[in-house]
Design an enzyme around this catalytic site. Structure first.
Site, PDB file in Angstrom:
ATOM      1  N   HIS A 183       0.672  -1.241  -0.102  1.00 55.33           N
ATOM      2  CA  HIS A 183      -0.047   0.122   0.069  1.00 55.33           C
ATOM      3  C   HIS A 183       1.018   1.187  -0.011  1.00 55.33           C
ATOM      4  CE1 HIS A 183      -2.682   2.827   2.638  1.00 55.33           C
ATOM      5  NE2 HIS A 183      -3.045   3.065   1.001  1.00 55.33           N
TER       6      HIS A 183
HETATM    7 CA    CA Z   1       0.530  -0.510  -4.281  1.00 55.33          CA
END
Ligand code: CA
Ligand code: V1P
Ligand code: ZN
Length: 397
Positions: A183
């Site tokens: 992320h």
């Molecule tokens: Ca990513």
């Protein structure tokens, strides 16, 4: 044999300072700046340097890095050495160094390393601003976890945030897309209070059998930035959580559908694409099952929208495949097709030879090289896309 032509009026710039290669995080650390040496060797071996402008950017200065980062943090980062480091020191731990995992070690030349990769991203952003190129590439950047006063997940300085800040001097809306398997939390956090940057990250998300979340543990579909309706940044982040083993067709469909919807609705005037190669099959840290051309499909898809594009690296922990992927994606940018047999008269060719290293070809089959079962059903992905479309209603005019 490797002949190729540059489309008229379309130009690519390549921003690379080779001094970045000679830094070492430590022998057991997965981040290997040496993967950039391999990448450069492939790019040169295929003659791609004749299809783009090459730049050797200077390192960024303390003051340039202070446009995003806290000066106290930068002072610490610029002074700490393996010799003077005090791993039990409060400042050391508070700034994200050491700790149990030692994700962010202090190594020789650390300040030099971070200012080189950051300088390259900033130089690439300036090149786009000056309209010197349509696509600017920095494979040494993409360190998306760094916060303004915190090192995290192998990232000390957030070169992406710095580059986006430069683009914002001329662009009203910048879209950030992140296909690293992790992320892009640092970039998302940096721009959470503005509607002038939209962040979109695709990543593995979930809890392991042993109860540990996949790093950094954030980025579920319902995380869309601030919830306060008075905050301009509300709804300007989209996270696409993916499970182990996703395959080429599923990822391409997911990427094309969601990214297309975001570009149509947000209508950015510049795009920054983080192309972390740890989303490939067989990556030492990753969990996906992607082949090189499926990863490259994302770059091609974004490039075809014709907006000024900053293309940067990121994660990628199986160096030979990182190099293959970023060489392929450099070719995608200049519009070249590359021969599958690797040119043999190149340094480090052994790194690509032998069955276990991909058999001397550019596009070995990476599907299931680490035997991650595909836990993504088409039904689950359809639901995910429906939820993503629902989230995008926040940015409808
Ligand atoms: Ca990513
Ligand atoms: O999972 C963690 C630690 C455990 N703590 C609770 C957090 N760290 C990960 C960090 C991954 C960073 C990815 C960076 C990027 O997104 C951008 C460049 O790709 C981690 C892992 C892992 N398997 O996730 N650290 C290490 N492995 C590690 C292994 C050996 C030595 C040092 C770190
Ligand atoms: Zn990563």
């Amino acid at each position: 044999e490797y002949g190729m032509e540059k489309p008229q009026g379309y130009s690519v710039s390549f921003h690379y300072n080779p001094h970045v290669e000679y830094h070492h995080f430590g022998s057991s650390h997965p981040m290997k700046p040496w993967r950039l040496t391999l990448t450069k060797q492939l790019v040169l071996a295929y003659g791609l340097e004749y299809c783009m402008e090459l730049y050797e950017p200077r390192p960024a200065t303390f003051d340039e890095l202070a446009i995003f980062h806290d000066r106290e943090y930068l002072s610490f980062l610029s002074n700490v050495t393996p010799q003077n480091a005090k791993p039990d020191d409060n400042a050391y731990l508070a700034f994200g160094f050491g700790g149990d995992s030692n994700d962010c070690p202090v190594f020789d030349g650390l300040w030099n390393y971070v200012s080189i990769y950051s300088g390259a991203s900033m130089n690439a952003a300036y090149n786009l601003l000056n309209k010197q190129s349509d696509v600017a590439i920095n494979w040494s950047g993409g360190l998306h976890h760094a916060k303004k006063n915190l090192a995290s997940g192998f990232c000390y300085i957030n070169d992406i945030v710095l580059a986006i800040q430069l683009l914002l001097t001329q662009h009203q809306r910048v879209l950030y897309i992140d296909i690293d398997v992790h992320h892009g939390d640092g970039v998302e956090a940096a721009f959470e209070s503005t509607d002038r940057v939209f962040t979109l990250s695709y990543h593995k998300f979930g809890i392991d059998r042993n109860g540990y979340p996949f790093f950094p543990g954030t980025g579920n579909i319902n995380e869309m930035g601030p919830t306060d309706p008075a905050n301009r940044g509300k709804g300007h982040s989209l996270n696409i959580p993916i499970d182990d083993g996703i395959d080429d067709d599923q990822y391409k469909w997911l990427f094309k559908t969601v990214t297309g919807a975001v570009i149509d609705k947000y209508n950015p005037t510049a795009i920054v694409l983080q192309s972390g190669a740890d989303s490939l099959g067989g990556d030492r840290l990753g969990r996906f099952n992607l082949n090189i051309k499926a990863h490259g499909f994302c770059i091609e898809t974004v490039k075809n929208y014709g907006r000024p594009l900053l293309l940067i690296g990121g994660g990628g922990y199986t160096p030979r495949n990182v190099a293959r992927t970023w060489c392929h994606e450099t070719a995608v940018c200049v519009g070249a097709e590359l021969h599958n047999n690797l040119p043999t008269h190149i340094p480090y060719i052994q790194a690509f030879q032998g069955a276990e290293n991909g058999g001397g070809i550019l596009y070995p089959d990476l599907h299931n090289t680490k035997r991650h079962d595909n836990l993504n059903t088409d039904a689950k992905l359809n639901k995910l896309v429906a939820q993503a479309m629902e989230n995008l209603r926040y940015i409808e005019g």
